[in-house]
Structure formats: structure tokens, C-alpha cells
Motif scaffolding. Sequence first.
Motif, PDB file in Angstrom:
ATOM      1  N   PRO A  38       0.830  -1.203   0.000  1.00  0.00           N
ATOM      2  CA  PRO A  38       0.000   0.000   0.000  1.00  0.00           C
ATOM      3  C   PRO A  38       0.868   1.259   0.000  1.00  0.00           C
ATOM      4  N   ILE A  39       0.366   2.322  -0.642  1.00  0.00           N
ATOM      5  CA  ILE A  39       1.110   3.574  -0.749  1.00  0.00           C
ATOM      6  C   ILE A  39       0.764   4.471   0.428  1.00  0.00           C
ATOM      7  N   ILE A  40       1.779   4.956   1.126  1.00  0.00           N
ATOM      8  CA  ILE A  40       1.574   5.945   2.188  1.00  0.00           C
ATOM      9  C   ILE A  40       1.563   7.321   1.533  1.00  0.00           C
ATOM     10  N   LYS A  41       0.562   8.128   1.834  1.00  0.00           N
ATOM     11  CA  LYS A  41       0.406   9.422   1.179  1.00  0.00           C
ATOM     12  C   LYS A  41       1.003  10.542   2.030  1.00  0.00           C
ATOM     13  N   TYR A  42       1.699  11.435   1.374  1.00  0.00           N
ATOM     14  CA  TYR A  42       2.297  12.597   2.027  1.00  0.00           C
ATOM     15  C   TYR A  42       1.281  13.744   2.024  1.00  0.00           C
ATOM     16  N   VAL A  73      -3.284  15.251  -6.634  1.00  0.00           N
ATOM     17  CA  VAL A  73      -4.283  14.311  -6.121  1.00  0.00           C
ATOM     18  C   VAL A  73      -4.412  13.117  -7.069  1.00  0.00           C
ATOM     19  N   LYS A  74      -4.425  13.390  -8.375  1.00  0.00           N
ATOM     20  CA  LYS A  74      -4.545  12.321  -9.370  1.00  0.00           C
ATOM     21  C   LYS A  74      -3.359  11.360  -9.321  1.00  0.00           C
ATOM     22  N   SER A  75      -2.205  11.842  -8.882  1.00  0.00           N
ATOM     23  CA  SER A  75      -1.015  10.990  -8.827  1.00  0.00           C
ATOM     24  C   SER A  75      -1.155   9.873  -7.790  1.00  0.00           C
ATOM     25  N   GLY A  76      -2.052  10.072  -6.806  1.00  0.00           N
ATOM     26  CA  GLY A  76      -2.279   9.054  -5.789  1.00  0.00           C
ATOM     27  C   GLY A  76      -1.271   9.047  -4.655  1.00  0.00           C
ATOM     28  N   GLY A  77      -0.324   9.975  -4.676  1.00  0.00           N
ATOM     29  CA  GLY A  77       0.723   9.972  -3.654  1.00  0.00           C
ATOM     30  C   GLY A  77       0.570  11.040  -2.585  1.00  0.00           C
ATOM     31  N   PHE A  78      -0.485  11.869  -2.690  1.00  0.00           N
ATOM     32  CA  PHE A  78      -0.586  13.011  -1.787  1.00  0.00           C
ATOM     33  C   PHE A  78      -2.006  13.235  -1.269  1.00  0.00           C
ATOM     34  N   ILE A  79      -2.066  13.779  -0.070  1.00  0.00           N
ATOM     35  CA  ILE A  79      -3.276  14.415   0.435  1.00  0.00           C
ATOM     36  C   ILE A  79      -2.984  15.905   0.401  1.00  0.00           C
ATOM     37  N   VAL A  80      -3.802  16.659  -0.327  1.00  0.00           N
ATOM     38  CA  VAL A  80      -3.568  18.089  -0.494  1.00  0.00           C
ATOM     39  C   VAL A  80      -4.567  18.861   0.366  1.00  0.00           C
ATOM     40  N   VAL A  81      -4.054  19.747   1.205  1.00  0.00           N
ATOM     41  CA  VAL A  81      -4.887  20.567   2.082  1.00  0.00           C
ATOM     42  C   VAL A  81      -5.788  21.471   1.241  1.00  0.00           C
ATOM     43  N   GLU A  82      -7.052  21.551   1.607  1.00  0.00           N
ATOM     44  CA  GLU A  82      -8.000  22.394   0.883  1.00  0.00           C
ATOM     45  C   GLU A  82      -7.572  23.857   0.939  1.00  0.00           C
ATOM     46  N   ARG A  83      -7.839  24.572  -0.161  1.00  0.00           N
ATOM     47  CA  ARG A  83      -7.425  25.971  -0.254  1.00  0.00           C
ATOM     48  C   ARG A  83      -8.045  26.815   0.860  1.00  0.00           C
TER      49      ARG A  83
END
Length: 303
Positions: A38-42, A73-83
Motif C-alpha cells: 500500500p502507498i503511504i500518502k504525504y 491528487v490524481k497521482s495518488g501519492g498526496f493528500i492536499v490541504v484544501e485551499r
Amino acid sequence: MKKKSLILIGIFFIIFIINACGVLGEITEVSGNTETNPIIKYRVAVVDFENKTKYGQARLGSSASDILTTELVKSGGFIVVERAQLQKILDEQKFQQSGFVPQDSAISLGKILGLNALITGSVSQFGVKIEGEDALFVQTKRQTAEAVVDIRVIDVQTGRILYANSGKGTAKKESGAFLGMGSHAGYDETLEGKALREAILQFISDIVLQVSKEPWFCRIAEVEEKNIYLDAGMESGLQLGTRLEIYHIGKEIRSQSGDLIGSLEEKTGEAKVTKYFGSNGSIAELENGNLPLRGDMCRIAVQ
């Protein structure tokens, strides 16, 4: 005699095909059972890009940051904080609203929002070229938009730059008319987004690579009795049963010029993730060491 020979050749050919299919079937079955980790997201935040050009005022900068957010987000490697969440903190702390963020501000943002990295940038060049031809019966119009985007990925623990690059994107559109009939459209604003996206797409794989080289970490949001509440959970890809090392972050070490080199770390114990909590949180139980403090850091233990 010839008939018998042909029949025998046909039988051998059929047997060969059956055996080959059997081998291929086995190969397919084995590859289908292969499991991936499983991928851990940054967790990252994207500050609105600064528009350094004469075009589009603030629109180009916010468009660039929106495109980058979508692609991360599409890359699947990150959680991006909402603007909206990021903007609230920027307003409250009176941080710079766009462009390149100072080192201390990046570190403060990282602590407040629980980030692994902060991404900033600018649209440094943007231009539109319109060309046309007017023949006897035919008119053609070509629009070309070109954009150059600069980007920086900042380590929120030290404020150092993990990755910096520039990318160029181009978007074109051609329209025409015959005997006065056809398209007479003016400037197409969608070309801006297309040129920006082409420039930004060049960064995505490099951002994933550079950020993932850094050790993943999360922070302790709260401690109640034996329960340790973490600011990462199922959405982050943190698996139940994962063992974590807990560190207390101490004194900052700075260079002669005042830049942060790093902070002293003291390992205080180890814990195991036992259940998920809330939208993207989890609860861990202390396995050894001292009970941690709110704001302490957790890294995945090396097996």
C-alpha cells in the motif's frame, strides 16, 4: 500414406498448442496473484502561485495552483490541504498570500497544518500570439499561448528546498472562415489553462520522486490516557498494526546567518496503530517508552 502423415502432424500440432496454452495460463495466474505494498500518502499544501506577468492579474496564479493541486491528487501519492483551510491559516498568521514563502513561515505552516511538504511557485512568463491569413475566399486565424511556470517544494521541518524547476507549456488553436462563413472567435481564454497544464505536468513525477525520498511522518494530535491520536489514518494509507517510533522535537539549530539547519530529536517510545478515527485520523497504543506529548512526531519504525 500422405493422409496418415498429415493426420499425425495435425495431432502433434494440436498437442503442442494445448501444452503452450497451459504454460501461458500458469504464467498469467502467477502474475495475477502478485501483491503490491500500500502507498503511504504525504500531506502537502499548495500556496497560490504568484503571477509575475502582465496577463490575467491574479487569475493565472490561482489557475496554476488549482491545476497543480488536481494533478497531485490524481497521482495518488498526496493528500492536499484544501485551499479554504490553507487560506484561513495564512490570514490568521499574516503569512505571505502567494509566491515563494520564507523559511520560517514554511516551517510554521508545516506545524500548524501537519504537512510533510509545502509547494510554492510563480507564473514567470505568459504570452499570446495571434496570427492570421486573409486570402481571396479564405480567412484563417491562429492563436498560440505560451507559459513558463517556476516551482519549489519545501521541506517544512527545515525550510530547505527539496525540488525546484521551471517548465514551459504551449497551447494552440486555429479557426477559419470561407466566404465570410465560419468562426470569427476572439481570444480563447481556455488556452491559458491548457498552456499552464502542459507546463505543470512536467513536474508531477519529479515532485512525487523527491518528496517520497524524505521519511514520512505524522504528528500526535492529542493524548488521552493510553490513547494516542494521530493526524493520519486510512486516507493517508497508514495501515492498522503499523509500528511507529515517537520523537520529541527539541531545540532548533541555526547557522550563523540565522537559517534553520534542523532540530534536536529525542526518541521517547514506540506505538502501534490499532484503529482509525474520524475522516483521516487513527489511534495508536504505546508499546514502550514514555507517554508522548501533543505535537510530537511519529515515523514508521524500520523493520
